[in-house]
Design an enzyme around this catalytic site. Structure first.
Site: not given
Ligand code: COA
Ligand code: ZN
Length: 375
Positions: A135, A169, A196, A198, A291
């Protein structure tokens, strides 16, 4: 939503997860994590970057000898020495990376675009000649000139790479930009696309899902979202969202998520947020009176997924936000029937004590007893 037929998860807890400040796993811990990830059903496990240190080298070697269903991948630079490490150990897959943005070319490598292409090409060819499945990751792809990124994609495809990975990145993409990027790259490059992401802007999970919507094959994840700075998309969020929202049958053992969460939490010695989706302490806890009343009748009123899906339990908190129905419900669960007049008195008492943020059964019973009631 139409997603690719084949969707893959690459777990990077053992590689990028260990880049989390404060984290260093022992070999024994890595083996435990790898086995659990395999039982969970991820497709790839990134074992580590052998060049980092002797202990990482030994761990990659040992993990590679485990009998796992997941594909094993070593991580390394686009350099002969890092590729040789994987070859020597016999790790079947290798993920090599090279920064392709102008920032990377100038400040990390001080090379021209053409020189970078040569380095990338020779690394991919070298790895393929050595028999690796490969890869290639364009690091900082999201800040790389798109024409150059496409040139890199064509080059690695021609050089024999098996996968082309786009790294956001610094986590600066938005879901719509990610979709556009993946669609453009897939229209040009005939390789399965990995992403990928981030989490610097809290969009890692959204961006990963968006990439899959755009046709990406595989997304990188990490248990508890570990990774550099703000980390990667958490395994629990991505796989549960794919199962529950996108209705994908990924054959993932979702019931193992709490165990994976707790194991990695204790090994990493990092606290997790109580409001972390799926695995956080509060993910299936309800508090406000309205709730709780609705959940008691129909849990779906305030739950996107049932806690049982991930082998967890529902909790109902009693504090100053509690209403009559919630309180009555709690006493009923203790097999205590309560008169309306008592209920009102107890409720008033609870609301007079805002500093008490959670009343347990024992405290509620003693409150009832203090009203001269024999329980
Ligand atoms: N592909 C090819 N070469 C790369 C590269 C890449 N992606 N990234 C860096 N390099 C090269 C640099 O150009 C430099 O080459 P040079 O020595 O010819 O100038 C060399 O790698 C850097 O080596 P060095 O100066 O020894 O760096 P270092 O002391 O930081 O050691 C590691 C390198 C990898 C062992 C160290 O940084 C480390 O342990 N890193 C952790 C893993 C990591 O950084 N991962 C990033 C994942 S995204
Ligand atoms: Zn990363």
């Amino acid at each position: 939503m139409i997603l690719p037929k084949q969707i893959e998860m690459l777990d990077s807890t053992l590689r990028e997860g260990e880049q989390t400040p404060g984290v260093s796993f022992s070999l024994e811990q890595k083996i435990v994590i790898a086995k659990k990830l395999d039982t969970f059903g991820v497709d790839f496990i990134e074992l580590g970057h052998p060049a980092v240190s002797p202990d990482v080298y030994e761990a990659v070697e040992a993990l590679n000898n485990l009998n796992l269903n997941a594909k094993k991948m070593a991580h390394g630079r686009a350099s002969k020495s890092d590729i040789n490490d994987a070859v020597t150990m016999g790790v079947p897959w290798m993920g090599i990376f090279f920064g392709t943005s102008s920032l990377s070319l100038k400040h990390k490598f001080n090379v021209t675009k053409a020189e970078a292409l040569k380095r990338i090409e020779s690394a991919v060819k070298y790895g393929k000649d050595k028999g690796l499945k490969l890869r290639f990751t364009a690091e900082d792809a999201s800040r790389t000139d798109i024409d150059y990124l496409i040139q890199v994609g064509h080059l690695v495809q021609k050089a024999g790479a098996d996968r082309f990975s786009l790294a956001d990145t610094v986590g600066c993409l938005t879901p719509s930009k990610m979709k556009k990027l993946v669609m453009r790259i897939s229209s040009e490059i005939d390789l399965p696309i990995h992403v990928h992401c981030h989490n610097d802007f809290g969009m890692a999970t959204a961006n990963a899902l968006s990439a899959l919507e755009a046709g990406a094959r595989c997304v990188d994840v990490a248990v508890n979202g570990l990774g550099e700075r703000c980390g990667l998309p958490p395994l629990a969020e991505v796989t549960t969202a794919l199962t529950e929202i996108y209705k994908i049958n990924g054959n993932w053992n979702l019931g193992l998520l709490p165990e994976l969460h707790n194991t990695v939490k204790s090994f990493s010695k990092l606290d997790s947020n109580v409001n972390q989706p799926i695995v956080g302490k509060n993910a299936f806890t309800h508090k406000a009176g309205l709730h709780v009343k609705a959940v008691a009748k129909e849990p779906k009123s305030y739950e996107a997924i049932s806690p049982e899906t991930v082998h967890r339990k529902r909790h109902l908190v009693i504090d100053k936000f509690t209403g009559r129905a919630a309180l009555k419900n709690r006493f009923a669960a203790m097999n205590v029937t309560i008169e309306n007049i008592e209920l009102d008195a107890i409720l008033l008492e609870i609301k007079m004590h805002p500093e008490k943020v959670s009343w347990n059964d024992e405290a509620l019973i003693s409150l009832l007893k203090s009203m001269n009631r024999k329980v």
